[in-house]
Scaffold this motif. Sequence first.
Motif, PDB file in Angstrom:
ATOM      1  N   ALA A 195       0.832  -1.207   0.000  1.00 58.16           N
ATOM      2  CA  ALA A 195       0.000   0.000   0.000  1.00 58.16           C
ATOM      3  C   ALA A 195       0.867   1.258   0.000  1.00 58.16           C
ATOM      4  O   ALA A 195       0.588   2.222  -0.715  1.00 58.16           O
ATOM      5  N   GLU A 196       1.942   1.232   0.799  1.00 59.94           N
ATOM      6  CA  GLU A 196       2.839   2.394   0.821  1.00 59.94           C
ATOM      7  C   GLU A 196       3.536   2.571  -0.526  1.00 59.94           C
ATOM      8  O   GLU A 196       3.735   3.699  -0.988  1.00 59.94           O
ATOM      9  N   ALA A 198       2.326   1.720  -3.446  1.00 62.76           N
ATOM     10  CA  ALA A 198       1.347   2.284  -4.375  1.00 62.76           C
ATOM     11  C   ALA A 198       1.190   3.788  -4.143  1.00 62.76           C
ATOM     12  O   ALA A 198       1.086   4.572  -5.098  1.00 62.76           O
ATOM     13  N   THR A 199       1.185   4.193  -2.881  1.00 60.88           N
ATOM     14  CA  THR A 199       1.087   5.620  -2.567  1.00 60.88           C
ATOM     15  C   THR A 199       2.296   6.375  -3.093  1.00 60.88           C
ATOM     16  O   THR A 199       2.181   7.469  -3.661  1.00 60.88           O
ATOM     17  N   LEU A 200       3.485   5.789  -2.907  1.00 53.58           N
ATOM     18  CA  LEU A 200       4.703   6.431  -3.394  1.00 53.58           C
ATOM     19  C   LEU A 200       4.704   6.550  -4.916  1.00 53.58           C
ATOM     20  O   LEU A 200       5.147   7.563  -5.477  1.00 53.58           O
ATOM     21  N   LYS A 201       4.196   5.502  -5.595  1.00 57.76           N
ATOM     22  CA  LYS A 201       4.125   5.564  -7.062  1.00 57.76           C
ATOM     23  C   LYS A 201       3.187   6.684  -7.511  1.00 57.76           C
ATOM     24  O   LYS A 201       3.479   7.403  -8.470  1.00 57.76           O
ATOM     25  N   GLY A 202       2.040   6.804  -6.806  1.00 56.53           N
ATOM     26  CA  GLY A 202       1.112   7.877  -7.147  1.00 56.53           C
ATOM     27  C   GLY A 202       1.723   9.248  -6.931  1.00 56.53           C
ATOM     28  O   GLY A 202       1.606  10.148  -7.776  1.00 56.53           O
ATOM     29  N   ASN A 203       2.423   9.418  -5.792  1.00 58.52           N
ATOM     30  CA  ASN A 203       3.087  10.697  -5.527  1.00 58.52           C
ATOM     31  C   ASN A 203       4.186  10.966  -6.536  1.00 58.52           C
ATOM     32  O   ASN A 203       4.396  12.112  -6.957  1.00 58.52           O
TER      33      ASN A 203
END
Length: 262
Positions: A195-196, A198-203
């Motif tokens: 999950a982290e 995926a968040t980093l990829k989005g950012n």
Amino acid sequence: MGEQPIFSTRAHVFQIDPNTKKNWVPTSKHAVTVSYFYDSTRNVYRIISLDGSKAIINSTITPNMTFTKTSQKFGQWADSRANTVYGLGFSSEHHLSKFAEKFQEFKEAARLAKEKSQEKMELTSTPSQESAGGDLQSPLTPESINGTDDERTPDVTQNSEPRAEPTQNALPFSHRYRFNSTIMINSAISKHWEAELATLKGNNAKLTAALLESTANVKQWKQQLAAYQEEAERLHKRILLHFGNVFEKLLASARPVFRTHM
């Protein structure tokens, strides 16, 4: 469901020096994820933190534990089972306060779960005095549960076949529990890191788009600056030309003045 993470944060992890019992010894070189885990099967709350594949915190929360804030960004608690004192350094006072609130919340939940478990044990530990047929129940002894040595030990003959290697189900319960618990923890932590990630990829995608937009703006600003510089140079030449013409006219119109001496 098994054991699942219910709250996570990031902090620098320390343990008290076992020799001096005064100085803090860092167990992580940088801030790591510190998570509260809940085992719904056993009603147990734990604080777990991994540095790579190494568990640097594995603390079961009990009703007699206390989390103490020693500064605006640092807190600690003692774990008698692990025979150590853990310390956490947070990036802000808000993160410290949030972790302390969760500690108190899960500590109270652990207290209630322990009381319910004790009540249940008291109810189940009081057997009926008589059986359905009126005979007194025989006392429970190790032999009645596990059998005597003669009953438990099978006869071994020369023609008996060699025993097969023990499987996972044949392991002691404590070993099986540790094995399954480790798998569940690793699975939960993997999901958390996914999950982290995926968040980093989005950012990262947002930052890349912002960078491209900034690059386009820089090019536009450079073009405007070049146009302004060119316009300023033209104005400068026009001003020089204008003053040159004025100066020439002044020189042409100037006449020498002679004074006559009486």
